[in-house]
Motif scaffolding. Structure first.
Motif, PDB file in Angstrom:
ATOM      1  N   PRO A   1       6.014  36.052  47.041  1.00 17.64           N
ATOM      2  CA  PRO A   1       4.709  35.626  46.337  1.00 17.64           C
ATOM      3  C   PRO A   1       4.939  34.543  45.352  1.00 17.64           C
ATOM      4  O   PRO A   1       3.936  34.106  44.869  1.00 17.64           O
ATOM      5  CB  PRO A   1       4.620  37.083  45.639  1.00 17.64           C
ATOM      6  N   GLN A   2       5.942  34.073  44.998  1.00 14.83           N
ATOM      7  CA  GLN A   2       6.269  32.955  43.851  1.00 14.83           C
ATOM      8  C   GLN A   2       5.726  31.686  44.279  1.00 14.83           C
ATOM      9  O   GLN A   2       6.113  31.202  45.088  1.00 14.83           O
ATOM     10  CB  GLN A   2       7.941  32.705  43.669  1.00 14.83           C
ATOM     11  N   PRO A   3       4.689  31.418  43.376  1.00 13.03           N
ATOM     12  CA  PRO A   3       4.370  29.935  43.515  1.00 13.03           C
ATOM     13  C   PRO A   3       5.222  28.937  43.193  1.00 13.03           C
ATOM     14  O   PRO A   3       6.212  29.282  42.530  1.00 13.03           O
ATOM     15  CB  PRO A   3       3.114  29.760  42.323  1.00 13.03           C
TER      16      PRO A   3
ATOM     17  N   SER B   1       1.236  27.906  46.943  1.00 12.07           N
ATOM     18  CA  SER B   1       0.851  29.262  46.550  1.00 12.07           C
ATOM     19  C   SER B   1       0.453  29.795  47.886  1.00 12.07           C
ATOM     20  O   SER B   1      -0.177  28.915  48.558  1.00 12.07           O
ATOM     21  CB  SER B   1       0.112  29.699  45.606  1.00 12.07           C
TER      22      SER B   1
ATOM     23  N   LEU C   1       3.932  35.403  53.015  1.00 10.52           N
ATOM     24  CA  LEU C   1       4.280  36.164  51.922  1.00 10.52           C
ATOM     25  C   LEU C   1       5.306  36.933  52.265  1.00 10.52           C
ATOM     26  O   LEU C   1       6.337  37.236  51.356  1.00 10.52           O
ATOM     27  CB  LEU C   1       2.994  37.085  51.764  1.00 10.52           C
TER      28      LEU C   1
END
Lengths: 290, 381
Positions: free
Chosen positions: A115-117, A213, A110
């Motif tokens: 955090p971007q999937p 993710s 992270l």
């Protein structure tokens, strides 16, 4: 019938993912007698390594090799940093250390990647093929194929090679293995490397379906853990059968009983096994004399 | 030097009082603080980043325009971890700071429900983006909504599908959390009123890895249109791909998540030609266009409702405090409720006595990945 066939294919596909991760659980459990709760994070880290390698301009196959090599390295670091310092302690501190490592891995990714999937494209350009009434997703086909290959490979490796037999001997009785001249610490190191690579492989294979993710590992690991209990903790065949059974049960349960309780079916089966057959499908009953 | 009992007692008293005195002095300091609970980690961490950017951009603009009560505004962000316990913890940390005068809660109704009891106890204004209609109808006078609620989105989805697309056989798909359940219920009620009760009402649990049973249920229901309420973009992405792979190509009108940036990135072509009700549509008003430009210039990403609602929330809160002329919560509340015809990024704000600022939705279409504004539907009831 068409509906059942479609569900069966999807159930086996998702079950094969659980099986791959469950296999990692089992191998480490057999070698060290502890459950590695960071096994799911291995899948997540490998998927991110793959994404980073592709973003760096590597072709898909090279990114795949880089990701698996990265996982082998992570297996070494994990063994030396998490298991080895605690190897003479009881199982509890080691389990807690693996939980800590799992949190560390998730938060490290992270912090580094954000955090971007991410979208990871599948191996094949064609998303799937229609066979009669059933749509076969090419990525699920690949996952099932890889799982079958790994079952065959594991059988050959553990039953037919000297290294495999050494690993088995270590998992069965470390002291005796050591007396026979087997380097126990090396065998455990190899087990961690193999488990990390297996977990990573599962992550890379499932990423085109579930996206990449931070949460992807923990979601799969929970089901894989249930699969190992259903199959029989410590049994390779049990992990595969447990994973596949879980995938099929939850898919059929969702379709024919209730979609929102899909996860509930998996854990209902787990609870039933814990009550009526705690040793799992392939596990042997262990009893202690008074 | 001899330490007397009196010196010792004075020293202890000073030690205990010092942090409070410093804090008190700080409260009278140079800034007006606004607390924000945002998902910095967890499944919604990406959209949380957009939300924080939206709030910061608004505060920058407010500060440039003279600030709040003549002081600079300052944003204090706490991570809600995209979970209910996480937001309760985040809000309690912020609430403990007595110099924070107002708050931004969550865009997720389930999280707003979780924090709502603490909001009542604190008694300070909290701006929210959660769209469950109940949130502003359950006697909590401190919640102010900066997005239209789902009683409107349900009606807009139903009206557009039935009257514009001329479809009557609906499949309604929704998450089983507070947002999804309320949205699904609102849509079902609206469809029933229009004489088109759904042929399938299907819930799903968040963070599902596979939607094959759901897609097959839609296929078997014979529905000719799909209405949806998805909470998480990952779920929406997986579902959209499986829907198209399994050959279901019926028209699809979804709740706002269907047009947010993360969903568009994950689902790609699987969402082409779908429709969405969007509280934020860049071409829907002058305020929306202005926000779009500011956001694109600063963030280099297309704006969506994740950032627009927080942008509006900060602006509305600042306007409320400035109009009240004080940070006293009761007066700020009255000032916010009195706000009418305020041009925000999400539309024109006309607060009602429940704390709802917006009363309509935009319909947009995904035209090969580009979100195109179709029309705005406003309700007066």
């Amino acid at each position: 019938m068409d509906l059942a066939l479609q569900l069966l294919f999807t159930g086996i596909g998702i079950g094969a993912v659980y099986a791959l991760v469950a296999l990692g659980f089992v191998l480490i459990f057999r070698a060290t007698n502890v459950v590695n709760f960071a096994q799911g994070e291995f899948s997540m880290v490998a998927a991110y390594l793959m994404v980073v390698a592709i973003e760096a301009g590597l072709p898909y196959w090279a990114a795949f090799i880089v990701a698996l090599l990265g996982m082998a390295l992570l297996g070494v670091i994990f063994n030396l940093g998490v298991y080895y310092p605690l190897r003479h302690r009881t199982y509890l501190p080691v389990i807690i250390a693996t939980i800590g490592a799992s949190i560390l891995l998730a938060n490290s990714v992270l912090a580094i990647y954000g955090p971007q999937p991410q979208v990871l494209e599948g191996w094949f350009e064609t998303p799937g093929i229609q066979v009669g009434p059933v749509y076969l997703d090419s990525q699920y086909l690949l996952i099932i194929g890889v799982t079958i290959c790994l079952v065959i490979f594991n059988f050959w490796f553990f039953e037919k090679t000297l290294l495999g037999k050494k690993l088995q001997a270590t998992s069965q009785d470390k002291e005796m293995a050591s007396l026979l001249g087997i380097s126990v610490s090396t065998m455990i190191m190899i087990t961690f490397i193999y488990s990390a690579v297996l977990g990573g492989l599962a992550g890379i294979l499932v990423a085109p379906v579930l996206f990449v993710s931070i949460q992807m590992g923990s979601t799969i690991a929970l089901k894989a853990f249930a699969a190992t209990i259903i199959g029989g903790f410590g049994d390779v065949a049990g992990a595969i059968i447990g994973g596949l059974a879980l995938g099929v049960i939850e898919t059929f349960g969702a379709a024919y009983v209730s979609v929102p309780y899909k996860d509930g079916f998996a854990f209902l089966v787990l609870i039933a096994f814990l009550i009526f057959r705690p040793q799992g499908i392939f596990g042997e009953r262990v009893a202690e004399k008074a | 030097m001899r330490l007397t009992r009196r010196d010792f007692a004075a020293g202890i008293a000073a030690g205990i009082a010092a942090p409070y005195l410093i804090k008190g002095a700080h409260a009278q300091g140079a800034t007006i603080k606004i607390g924000m609970c945002a998902p910095v980690t967890g499944p919604a961490a990406e959209s949380g980043g957009y939300a924080i950017k939206g709030a910061k951009l608004a505060l920058e603009a407010v500060n440039k325009a003279g600030g709040i009560l003549g002081k600079q505004g300052e944003l204090i962000v706490e991570d809600d971890q995209t979970t209910n316990p996480g937001i309760v913890l985040a809000f309690s940390k912020l609430a403990a700071q007595s110099d924070i005068v107002g708050f931004l809660g969550s865009i997720r109704s389930t999280q707003v429900h979780a924090m709502a009891p603490d909001v009542i106890k604190l008694g300070k204004p909290v701006m929210i983006g959660g769209t469950d209609p109940n949130l502003t109808h359950m006697g909590n006078q401190w919640l102010f909504r900066c997005r239209p609620n789902d009683s409107y989105s349900g009606r807009v989805i139903a009206e557009y599908g039935v009257n514009t697309l001329a479809k009557k056989k609906w499949a309604v798909l929704h998450s089983t959390d507070a947002f999804g359940t309320a949205g699904g219920k609102a849509l079902t009620e609206a469809l029933t009123k229009l004489g088109a009760p759904p042929v399938l009402d299907q819930g799903y649990a968040n963070q599902s890895q596979d939607f094959t049973p759901v897609v097959l249920a839609i296929k078997q229901s014979g529905a000719d249109i799909l209405g949806s309420y998805f909470t998480f973009e990952n779920d929406l992405g997986i579902f959209a791909r499986q829907l198209r792979q399994l050959g279901v190509n019926i028209p699809w009108v979804g709740s706002p998540s269907i047009v947010n940036i993360t969903a568009l990135k994950l689902a790609g072509p699987a969402l082409y030609n779908t429709y969405g009700v969007a509280d934020y549509a860049e071409d829907s008003s002058e305020g929306s266009k202005a926000f779009g430009k500011i956001y694109r210039d600063a963030v280099k990403v297309a704006p969506d409702n994740q950032s627009s609602w927080t942008f509006d929330a900060v602006n509305v809160l600042a306007q409320g405090i400035n109009k009240a002329g004080t940070t006293e919560p009761g007066k700020v509340r009255e000032a916010i409720l009195a706000i009418k015809k305020f041009p925000g990024a999400e539309g024109e704000y006309n607060f009602d006595q429940n704390g709802d600022g917006l009363h309509g939705y935009n319909i947009v279409k995904n035209d090969k990945g580009k979100i195109v504004f179709d029309k705005h539907i406003e309700f007066n009831d």
